[in-house]
Design an enzyme around this catalytic site. Structure first.
Site: not given
Length: 298
Positions: A150, A205, A232
């Protein structure tokens, strides 16, 4: 021996001495493992430990400052990695500590560094231009692995997407509920990243949160950078020779506008033709040097 023969012999000797230096140096350094966020499949975490030397040999530093709760986040990741046989320390630093040579030396025998998720804008001001960052870079240079998820993925490239954007009629940059409604000039804030991945820019993401407009805007304004959108539970592994492989549960999207036709920089609208787009499921490979992709055989 004549003077001419002697000269030719000397030239031949010089060539024999210098030819090895003309050969390209072998690939050096270690890997990057860049995860797009979300749940991390156990095989990705295990693979990171293997790249760091394997159970009983890996020594990993967890860097949690992107998190709003770095102590808890760092401990959680450290416990997971310890359970796979790695020795782990958590480096929860402020900028003054990152400037310390004594802190940098803590990384001297580290074989892997993991950046947690959170907000990448919290992390880069702490590390940019510090001995600690140089020590982290040295981990990979001597064959270790640098990984992150992330926010820990966004910081990997030289240029970094912050998550902030400009909107029509708004003079200041801000965060707007993770919505990117347009492809346009000066819409997405880009700042320096930590510089482990060159010639590309990472978005995380990616498919799950439909961030296509964001990455396209960035790439078309900076066509020398290859856009990498990592979904993800998915990782982009960068090998020591610079080639990429997709691992995990999802896909990586690549936007390559290096040979595209793009509207001039002064034009009010942002447009392009000839962009190369690749959707790479797990097992696929991409060579950023040539721009060629090889899809997984299954």
């Amino acid at each position: 021996m004549s003077d001419r023969s002697l000269s030719l012999a000397l030239v031949g000797l010089v060539l024999l001495v210098t030819l090895p230096a003309l050969r390209p140096a072998p690939a050096a350094g270690g890997h990057l493992l860049i995860v797009g966020g979300g749940e991390q499949p156990p095989e990705l975490v295990s693979h990171f430990v293997e790249l760091a030397g394997g159970s009983g040999k890996a020594k990993i530093a967890v860097v949690p400052m992107a998190s709003s709760e770095p102590v808890e986040t760092g401990k959680e990741k450290a416990d997971e990695l310890t359970g796979l046989g790695a020795r782990v320390m958590v480096l929860n630093l402020n900028h003054d500590q990152a400037m310390s040579d004594s802190v940098a030396h803590l990384l001297d025998d580290v074989t892997g560094v993991w950046f947690t998720g959170g907000d990448q804008a919290r992390l880069t001001p702490v590390l940019l231009g510090t001995p600690a960052l140089r020590a982290i870079q040295a981990v990979r240079e001597r064959g270790g692995v640098i990984g992150g998820t992330s926010a820990g993925a966004a910081i990997m490239s030289d240029s970094m997407i912050t998550g902030n954007q400009y909107r029509a009629g708004v003079d200041t940059v801000g965060y707007y509920d993770d919505e990117f409604p347009t492809i346009g000039r000066r819409t997405i804030e880009v700042v320096p990243g930590l510089g482990f991945l060159h010639g590309a820019i990472v978005d995380q993401h990616f498919i799950r949160r439909e961030r296509h407009n964001r990455l396209l805007s960035v790439v078309l304004e900076r066509p020398t950078l290859v856009g990498v959108g990592i979904d993800e539970s998915t990782a982009l592994e960068v090998e020591p020779d610079g080639r990429w492989e997709v691992r995990g549960a999802g896909s990586v999207m690549v936007y390559d506008a290096r040979h595209a036709r793009i509207t001039p920089a002064g034009a009010p609208l942002l447009g392009a033709s000839g962009i190369q787009v690749a959707v790479l499921p797990t097992g696929s490979r991409f060579d950023p040097q040539s721009g060629t992709a090889v899809l997984a055989p299954r």
